[in-house]
Design a protein around this motif. Structure first.
Motif, PDB file in Angstrom:
ATOM      1  N   UNK A 203     -11.193  -1.973   6.652  1.00 38.62           N
ATOM      2  CA  UNK A 203     -10.468  -0.753   7.004  1.00 38.62           C
ATOM      3  C   UNK A 203      -9.617  -0.320   5.809  1.00 38.62           C
ATOM      4  N   UNK A 204      -9.610   0.974   5.465  1.00 35.77           N
ATOM      5  CA  UNK A 204      -8.760   1.433   4.351  1.00 35.77           C
ATOM      6  C   UNK A 204      -7.283   1.189   4.646  1.00 35.77           C
ATOM      7  N   UNK A 205      -6.525   0.965   3.598  1.00 36.02           N
ATOM      8  CA  UNK A 205      -5.103   0.654   3.762  1.00 36.02           C
ATOM      9  C   UNK A 205      -4.346   1.726   4.531  1.00 36.02           C
ATOM     10  N   UNK A 206      -4.697   2.997   4.314  1.00 36.69           N
ATOM     11  CA  UNK A 206      -3.936   4.073   4.953  1.00 36.69           C
ATOM     12  C   UNK A 206      -4.121   4.120   6.468  1.00 36.69           C
ATOM     13  N   UNK A 207      -5.133   3.399   6.990  1.00 36.25           N
ATOM     14  CA  UNK A 207      -5.332   3.375   8.441  1.00 36.25           C
ATOM     15  C   UNK A 207      -5.088   1.996   9.034  1.00 36.25           C
ATOM     16  N   UNK A 208      -4.586   1.071   8.221  1.00 34.55           N
ATOM     17  CA  UNK A 208      -4.459  -0.313   8.690  1.00 34.55           C
ATOM     18  C   UNK A 208      -3.011  -0.785   8.793  1.00 34.55           C
ATOM     19  N   UNK A 209      -2.049   0.138   8.799  1.00 39.02           N
ATOM     20  CA  UNK A 209      -0.644  -0.253   8.926  1.00 39.02           C
ATOM     21  C   UNK A 209      -0.431  -1.053  10.211  1.00 39.02           C
ATOM     22  N   UNK A 210       0.314  -2.136  10.123  1.00 40.84           N
ATOM     23  CA  UNK A 210       0.625  -2.996  11.267  1.00 40.84           C
ATOM     24  C   UNK A 210       2.141  -2.977  11.444  1.00 40.84           C
ATOM     25  N   UNK A 211       2.623  -2.287  12.469  1.00 45.95           N
ATOM     26  CA  UNK A 211       4.063  -2.096  12.643  1.00 45.95           C
ATOM     27  C   UNK A 211       4.699  -3.339  13.251  1.00 45.95           C
ATOM     28  N   UNK A 212       5.556  -3.976  12.461  1.00 44.52           N
ATOM     29  CA  UNK A 212       6.249  -5.178  12.918  1.00 44.52           C
ATOM     30  C   UNK A 212       7.760  -5.026  12.845  1.00 44.52           C
ATOM     31  N   UNK A 213       8.242  -4.169  11.928  1.00 49.62           N
ATOM     32  CA  UNK A 213       9.684  -3.989  11.806  1.00 49.62           C
ATOM     33  C   UNK A 213      10.001  -2.512  11.517  1.00 49.62           C
ATOM     34  N   UNK A 214      11.292  -2.227  11.299  1.00 55.02           N
ATOM     35  CA  UNK A 214      11.730  -0.845  11.113  1.00 55.02           C
ATOM     36  C   UNK A 214      11.078  -0.184   9.912  1.00 55.02           C
ATOM     37  N   UNK A 215      10.919  -0.930   8.802  1.00 54.35           N
ATOM     38  CA  UNK A 215      10.352  -0.346   7.593  1.00 54.35           C
ATOM     39  C   UNK A 215       8.875  -0.037   7.768  1.00 54.35           C
ATOM     40  N   UNK A 216       8.180  -0.880   8.522  1.00 48.79           N
ATOM     41  CA  UNK A 216       6.784  -0.576   8.828  1.00 48.79           C
ATOM     42  C   UNK A 216       6.681   0.743   9.584  1.00 48.79           C
ATOM     43  N   UNK A 217       7.611   0.953  10.516  1.00 51.73           N
ATOM     44  CA  UNK A 217       7.580   2.179  11.321  1.00 51.73           C
ATOM     45  C   UNK A 217       7.881   3.403  10.456  1.00 51.73           C
ATOM     46  N   UNK A 218       8.843   3.274   9.562  1.00 49.14           N
ATOM     47  CA  UNK A 218       9.167   4.376   8.652  1.00 49.14           C
ATOM     48  C   UNK A 218       7.945   4.733   7.806  1.00 49.14           C
ATOM     49  N   UNK A 219       7.261   3.715   7.310  1.00 52.45           N
ATOM     50  CA  UNK A 219       6.062   3.931   6.500  1.00 52.45           C
ATOM     51  C   UNK A 219       4.969   4.592   7.342  1.00 52.45           C
ATOM     52  N   UNK A 220       4.806   4.134   8.583  1.00 52.71           N
ATOM     53  CA  UNK A 220       3.793   4.715   9.472  1.00 52.71           C
ATOM     54  C   UNK A 220       4.091   6.179   9.751  1.00 52.71           C
ATOM     55  N   UNK A 221       5.366   6.508   9.948  1.00 53.16           N
ATOM     56  CA  UNK A 221       5.738   7.905  10.185  1.00 53.16           C
ATOM     57  C   UNK A 221       5.366   8.778   8.983  1.00 53.16           C
ATOM     58  N   UNK A 222       5.642   8.278   7.793  1.00 57.24           N
ATOM     59  CA  UNK A 222       5.332   9.046   6.586  1.00 57.24           C
ATOM     60  C   UNK A 222       3.827   9.266   6.451  1.00 57.24           C
ATOM     61  N   UNK A 223       3.035   8.217   6.692  1.00 54.95           N
ATOM     62  CA  UNK A 223       1.589   8.345   6.608  1.00 54.95           C
ATOM     63  C   UNK A 223       1.051   9.275   7.685  1.00 54.95           C
ATOM     64  N   UNK A 224       1.604   9.166   8.882  1.00 60.02           N
ATOM     65  CA  UNK A 224       1.171  10.003   9.998  1.00 60.02           C
ATOM     66  C   UNK A 224       1.379  11.481   9.678  1.00 60.02           C
ATOM     67  N   UNK A 225       2.556  11.807   9.159  1.00 58.55           N
ATOM     68  CA  UNK A 225       2.852  13.212   8.817  1.00 58.55           C
ATOM     69  C   UNK A 225       1.951  13.688   7.686  1.00 58.55           C
ATOM     70  N   UNK A 226       1.729  12.825   6.707  1.00 58.63           N
ATOM     71  CA  UNK A 226       0.915  13.217   5.549  1.00 58.63           C
ATOM     72  C   UNK A 226      -0.519  13.498   5.943  1.00 58.63           C
ATOM     73  N   UNK A 227      -1.078  12.666   6.830  1.00 52.96           N
ATOM     74  CA  UNK A 227      -2.488  12.828   7.193  1.00 52.96           C
ATOM     75  C   UNK A 227      -2.724  13.921   8.201  1.00 52.96           C
ATOM     76  N   UNK A 228      -1.651  14.473   8.754  1.00 54.65           N
ATOM     77  CA  UNK A 228      -1.807  15.512   9.769  1.00 54.65           C
ATOM     78  C   UNK A 228      -1.220  16.859   9.339  1.00 54.65           C
ATOM     79  N   UNK A 229      -0.967  17.011   8.056  1.00 52.06           N
ATOM     80  CA  UNK A 229      -0.472  18.281   7.535  1.00 52.06           C
ATOM     81  C   UNK A 229      -1.604  19.296   7.414  1.00 52.06           C
TER      82      UNK A 229
END
Length: 229
Positions: A203-229
């Motif tokens: 799986x490509x890195x941009x779709x394989x984020x595994x949310x375990x802590x606050x920073x993971x969630x922040x990163x996921x939010x950024x990727x989510x917004x970027x891929x849905x612009x």
């Protein structure tokens, strides 16, 4: 033809990120993302959420999943998820629900795409007990990962290799929580995932984020917004 049931295992407690499974990403709670993906796959017949938490149960039902009541002893920080998998299977068998393929879609991987899950399902051939998803690791235990002692001393995790350059070390991969496609009978007959014949899907890195802590969630939010612009 194999019958496929999808599962989301979402307990109420989470030390790394409290309330993790219900955190909204793009206006959708994390378990909602997993349920939506499962419901979008035509080969998946039913979707279940296994939980010990009343609020998670409520949200799961709102998104169209059926709920399996997870016992408290299987919902602790140290409770093996393998045992929760077995409980869910036996719970459904007692209810007369028969299926062949167990598909786990953890809530911690909301950036997965339907094609990623399709790939995992399709890789589960007659010579395979389970399929996991992986992504290229940024570090290698053969070269630049160490074990550290309390006094600060450290050692390479795999000291007997002789690799002097990162490029020469075997390629390493991180397991992801994008999807697990497993034969139901294998879960019931084995006591661990790697007790059988396991294959992997990349799986490509941009779709394989595994949310375990606050920073993971922040990163996921950024990727989510970027891929849905």
């Amino acid at each position: 033809m194999n019958r496929i049931f999808a599962f989301v295992f979402a307990r109420g407690g989470s030390k790394g990120l409290p309330g993790k499974n219900l955190l909204p990403l793009g206006g959708i709670p994390l378990i909602g993302h997993s349920i939506n993906i499962a419901k979008a796959l035509p080969q998946v017949e039913k979707v279940f959420v296994s939980t010990d938490d009343a609020e998670i149960k409520k949200v799961a039902e709102q998104y169209g999943a059926e709920v399996i009541d997870r016992p408290a002893e299987l919902a602790g920080d140290k409770s093996p998820e393998w045992d929760a998998w077995r409980h869910a299977i036996r719970y459904l068998e007692e209810a007369g629900e028969e299926f062949d393929i167990f598909l786990s879609l953890p809530a911690t991987s909301p950036l997965r795409a339907p094609m990623d899950v399709d790939a995992a399902i399709n890789a589960l051939d007659g010579n395979t007990d389970a399929v996991i998803t992986v992504t290229p690791a940024s570090r290698s235990p053969f070269f630049n990962m160490v074990a550290r002692e309390e006094d600060g001393s450290c050692r390479i995790l795999s000291p007997s290799n002789g690799y002097s350059r990162r490029q020469d070390a075997p390629e390493a991969f991180d397991m992801t929580t994008v999807a697990y496609a497993v034969r139901k009978q294998f879960i019931l007959s084995s006591d661990r995932l790697f007790g059988g014949r396991v294959r992997s899907v990349l799986i490509p890195k941009e779709r394989s984020i595994d949310i375990d802590d606050e920073w993971d969630f922040v990163f996921a939010e950024a990727l989510y917004k970027r891929t849905r612009q």
